[in-house]
Design an enzyme around this catalytic site. Structure first.
Site, PDB file in Angstrom:
ATOM      1  N   SER A  32      13.908  17.358   8.800  1.00 21.61           N
ATOM      2  CA  SER A  32      12.673  18.138   8.959  1.00 21.61           C
ATOM      3  C   SER A  32      12.896  19.619   8.695  1.00 21.61           C
ATOM      4  CB  SER A  32      12.114  17.938  10.366  1.00 21.61           C
ATOM      5  OG  SER A  32      11.798  16.591  10.587  1.00 21.61           O
ATOM      6  N   GLY A  33      13.945  20.209   9.307  1.00 19.55           N
ATOM      7  CA  GLY A  33      14.200  21.633   9.142  1.00 19.55           C
ATOM      8  C   GLY A  33      14.626  21.993   7.735  1.00 19.55           C
ATOM      9  N   GLU A  52      21.323  15.403   0.242  1.00 18.99           N
ATOM     10  CA  GLU A  52      21.193  14.515   1.400  1.00 18.99           C
ATOM     11  C   GLU A  52      21.869  13.201   1.082  1.00 18.99           C
ATOM     12  OE1 GLU A  52      21.093  13.019   4.523  1.00 18.99           O
ATOM     13  OE2 GLU A  52      19.697  14.681   4.832  1.00 18.99           O
ATOM     14  N   CYS A  70      14.469  12.463  12.626  1.00 18.38           N
ATOM     15  CA  CYS A  70      13.119  12.319  13.178  1.00 18.38           C
ATOM     16  C   CYS A  70      12.325  11.253  12.449  1.00 18.38           C
ATOM     17  CB  CYS A  70      12.382  13.656  13.114  1.00 18.38           C
ATOM     18  SG  CYS A  70      10.671  13.532  13.703  1.00 18.38           S
ATOM     19  N   CYS A  75      12.043  10.277  16.154  1.00 16.06           N
ATOM     20  CA  CYS A  75      10.693  10.420  16.712  1.00 16.06           C
ATOM     21  C   CYS A  75       9.685   9.413  16.163  1.00 16.06           C
ATOM     22  CB  CYS A  75      10.159  11.826  16.430  1.00 16.06           C
ATOM     23  SG  CYS A  75      11.366  13.143  16.463  1.00 16.06           S
ATOM     24  N   LYS A  78      10.545   5.604  16.811  1.00 15.84           N
ATOM     25  CA  LYS A  78      10.490   5.468  18.271  1.00 15.84           C
ATOM     26  C   LYS A  78       9.049   5.390  18.754  1.00 15.84           C
ATOM     27  CE  LYS A  78       9.917   8.914  20.506  1.00 15.84           C
ATOM     28  NZ  LYS A  78      10.874   9.866  20.991  1.00 15.84           N
ATOM     29  N   GLY A 208      20.257   9.416  31.312  1.00 16.23           N
ATOM     30  CA  GLY A 208      19.096   9.878  32.057  1.00 16.23           C
ATOM     31  C   GLY A 208      18.196  10.794  31.258  1.00 16.23           C
ATOM     32  N   TYR A 210      15.729  11.803  27.679  1.00 14.90           N
ATOM     33  CA  TYR A 210      14.478  11.223  27.181  1.00 14.90           C
ATOM     34  C   TYR A 210      14.704   9.994  26.312  1.00 14.90           C
ATOM     35  CZ  TYR A 210      15.240  13.769  22.763  1.00 14.90           C
ATOM     36  OH  TYR A 210      15.749  14.243  21.571  1.00 14.90           O
ATOM     37  N   ILE A 211      15.808   9.934  25.566  1.00 12.56           N
ATOM     38  CA  ILE A 211      16.058   8.770  24.718  1.00 12.56           C
ATOM     39  C   ILE A 211      16.272   7.521  25.574  1.00 12.56           C
ATOM     40  CG2 ILE A 211      17.663   7.739  23.052  1.00 12.56           C
ATOM     41  CD1 ILE A 211      18.129  10.545  21.928  1.00 12.56           C
ATOM     42  N   GLU A 214      12.940   6.533  27.261  1.00 17.90           N
ATOM     43  CA  GLU A 214      11.986   5.977  26.293  1.00 17.90           C
ATOM     44  C   GLU A 214      12.353   4.559  25.889  1.00 17.90           C
ATOM     45  OE1 GLU A 214      10.549  10.206  24.270  1.00 17.90           O
ATOM     46  OE2 GLU A 214      12.180   9.065  23.360  1.00 17.90           O
ATOM     47  N   GLY A 294      24.045  11.475  24.950  1.00 18.70           N
ATOM     48  CA  GLY A 294      24.155  12.755  24.270  1.00 18.70           C
ATOM     49  C   GLY A 294      24.364  12.613  22.773  1.00 18.70           C
ATOM     50  N   ASP A 335      19.206  21.011  14.908  1.00 21.72           N
ATOM     51  CA  ASP A 335      20.110  20.489  15.939  1.00 21.72           C
ATOM     52  C   ASP A 335      21.561  20.864  15.706  1.00 21.72           C
ATOM     53  OD1 ASP A 335      17.800  19.324  16.845  1.00 21.72           O
ATOM     54  OD2 ASP A 335      18.597  17.294  16.964  1.00 21.72           O
ATOM     55  N   THR A 343      12.308  18.500  16.865  1.00 17.38           N
ATOM     56  CA  THR A 343      11.872  18.566  15.462  1.00 17.38           C
ATOM     57  C   THR A 343      10.954  19.759  15.178  1.00 17.38           C
ATOM     58  OG1 THR A 343      12.151  16.196  15.119  1.00 17.38           O
ATOM     59  CG2 THR A 343      10.611  17.333  13.665  1.00 17.38           C
ATOM     60  N   HIS A 469     -15.985  15.917  31.106  1.00 16.55           N
ATOM     61  CA  HIS A 469     -16.136  14.904  32.153  1.00 16.55           C
ATOM     62  C   HIS A 469     -16.745  13.624  31.606  1.00 16.55           C
ATOM     63  CE1 HIS A 469     -16.535  13.493  36.273  1.00 16.55           C
ATOM     64  NE2 HIS A 469     -17.766  13.085  35.954  1.00 16.55           N
ATOM     65  N   GLU A 474      -9.650  17.334  32.585  1.00 14.91           N
ATOM     66  CA  GLU A 474     -10.449  18.324  33.306  1.00 14.91           C
ATOM     67  C   GLU A 474      -9.774  18.759  34.600  1.00 14.91           C
ATOM     68  OE1 GLU A 474     -14.222  16.997  35.015  1.00 14.91           O
ATOM     69  OE2 GLU A 474     -13.541  14.918  34.801  1.00 14.91           O
TER      70      GLU A 474
END
Length: 496
Positions: A32-33, A52, A70, A75, A78, A208, A210-211, A214, A294, A335, A343, A469, A474
């Site tokens: 991405s970067g 690449e 990503c 991302c 996933k 522990g 996010y990966i 998820e 990690g 990264d 990302t 509403h 809200e």
């Protein structure tokens, strides 16, 4: 064509004679970067090349793909699996809304896997076309730096090509790591988890972050028996403790077996699967063990230290606030620098790099009020400071506003799962310092809240905003009562 770089509005005059280079910019890494930096630099008139590794869903030293982690193994795939896993809860909830469904739901993993692969192949093609349409020269192969202004590309057939460049940009990202425990080769990482041939019946997840959270949610949603192990009292270290606790409750409520303050000590291959040993003396059997403990910056094969580029103790490229290394012609974003590993942050860094080097607009990435999300089921999302961070940084008293409620949808479905929302406010200035939510649509809601925080919104402005509403969102503009006030210099809560 060579160019002089503008920094802080002043021309960086060099005593060196102007040199003709093959390219103004050579980017190693088309994630991405890297793609963002290459395209934007080309749009500023630079002659740009990028290299690449060949495409494959599972990365290695020889395989990668345009689009990077990503798009290919992060991302995007996933989130596709999260969508797929979420239907189980939706189908369960549908019964009390009048839908007549069988007791047992049939889920075909291979169907979703095939659709996921089709989508990442499509996106890989789109990224290639984006580079081509921007006039960027694309090389497929492994790139390494062989001089301050020289890159070597090893093509698929082993042929080595060398090119000179006024500027070199490192954008190679990071790769998942396995912990040093006996039998670690029996475990898989998130790369393999996204491309399993068969859906496991029993899964153990170590981590522990996010990966880990998820994938535990994804597999649980698909009917897998999941055990989640992490070292701390709560998962998602670094997030707001109150939201972490809510997420942990939701994981258990959805059927995940949570093992806090625990880790794995050994994996043993058996006829019945993988025997998992823990530091608490437990033994479990699993079909799959996912280690999500990690990631490490992808710098080992780049030859950076040989040309004088400084790396930190974990191998990340050290850069200044403009993403420049200690070698003035070599830059790094994403990264691989181990700053804020998201990302959208890599995209921001790529944009700032192009503006600084080729656009005549010196630009430093702004890391304040960056929103992020954990796509657990249900998700968690935050922006700005957590309560713990606000207390630590506070010059004034902190006001904490919270709302915990049963979402309207759950009142009919009968699901026992509360949503929690939170605002952190500076008592003296009334400025909203942070916001967080754990519950359905958290990421979608938090993106809008992030705009408000970026603009410096006050609590009074939140309060004066008319809500939509009926909606969960809200609640963010109707939290009137202070839950607690923490005095300046107050004791920081433990980050459990």
């Amino acid at each position: 064509m060579s160019r002089k770089m503008l920094r802080d509005g002043e021309l960086n005059n060099s005593s060196e004679e102007e040199t003709n280079y093959d390219f103004d910019l050579f980017v190693i890494g088309a994630g991405s970067g890297g793609v963002r930096a290459a395209r934007f630099s080309s749009n500023f008139g630079a002659k740009v090349a990028v290299c690449e590794l060949p495409f494959h869903p599972i990365s290695s030293e020889a395989l990668g793909g345009v689009g990077g982690t990503c798009v290919i193994r992060g991302c995007v795939p996933k989130k596709i699996l999260v969508f797929g896993a979420s239907f189980r809860g939706e189908l369960e909830d549908a019964r009390n809304y009048g839908w007549q469904l069988n007791e047992k739901f049939d889920f075909n993993w291979k169907t979703l896997l095939h659709k996921k692969t089709e989508e990442i192949v499509r996106l890989n093609g789109i990224y290639k076309r984006m580079l081509s349409n921007a006039g960027v020269k694309m090389f497929e192969g492994e790139g390494r730096v062989v001089g301050p202004n020289e890159v070597e590309v090893t093509q698929i057939d082993g042929t080595k090509l060398r090119y000179s460049a006024k500027h070199i940009l490192i954008a190679t990202g990071s790769r998942a790591q396995r912990p040093p425990i006996p039998g670690q080769e029996l475990a898989i990482t998130s790369d393999e988890a996204l491309s399993l041939e068969e859906l496991p019946k029993r899964a153990v997840v170590l981590g522990g972050g996010y990966i880990a959270v998820e994938f535990a949610s994804i597999w649980c949603g698909m009917g897998v028996a999941v055990d989640l192990f992490f070292r701390k009292e709560l998962p998602l270290r670094g997030f707001d403790d109150e939201l972490r606790a809510a997420c942990a409750r939701n994981l258990e409520g959805r059927g995940i077996n949570v093992h806090p303050k625990a880790t794995l000590t050994e994996l043993i291959k058996t006829e019945d699967g993988i025997k998992v040993l823990t530091d608490h003396g437990e033994e479990l059997m699993a079909d799959v063990v996912l280690v999500a403990t990690g990631r490490a910056p992808n710098t080992k094969r780049l030859n950076l230290e040989a040309v004088g580029v400084e790396l930190n103790k974990i191998g990340a490229v050290k850069v200044d606030e403009y993403s420049c290394t200690n070698v003035p012609s070599i830059w790094a974003i994403g990264d691989v620098t181990d700053r804020k590993n998201l990302t959208p942050v890599a995209l921001m860094e790529g944009s700032c790099f192009a503006k600084t080097v080729f656009g005549g607009q010196p630009s430093k990435p702004d890391y304040s009020n960056i929103p992020c999300a954990v796509f657990s089921i249900p998700p968690l999302s935050v922006v700005g400071l957590s309560e713990e961070e606000a207390i630590e940084e506070a010059k004034n008293d902190i006001l904490v506003f919270t709302s915990s409620f049963n979402p309207m949808k759950n009142t009919i479905s009968g699901r026992q799962e509360k949503t929690i929302m939170k605002l952190i406010v500076d008592a003296e200035t009334d400025k909203v310092l942070g916001a967080g939510m754990c519950g359905p649509d958290a990421a979608e809601i938090m993106q809008g809240i992030a705009v408000a925080l970026k603009c410096g919104a006050t609590k009074a402005q939140f309060d004066s905003t008319v809500g939509i509403h009926p909606s969960a969102a809200e609640e963010f503009v109707t939290m009137r009562t202070v839950t607690r006030r923490v005095t300046a210099g107050g004791e920081k809560k433990s980050n459990m």
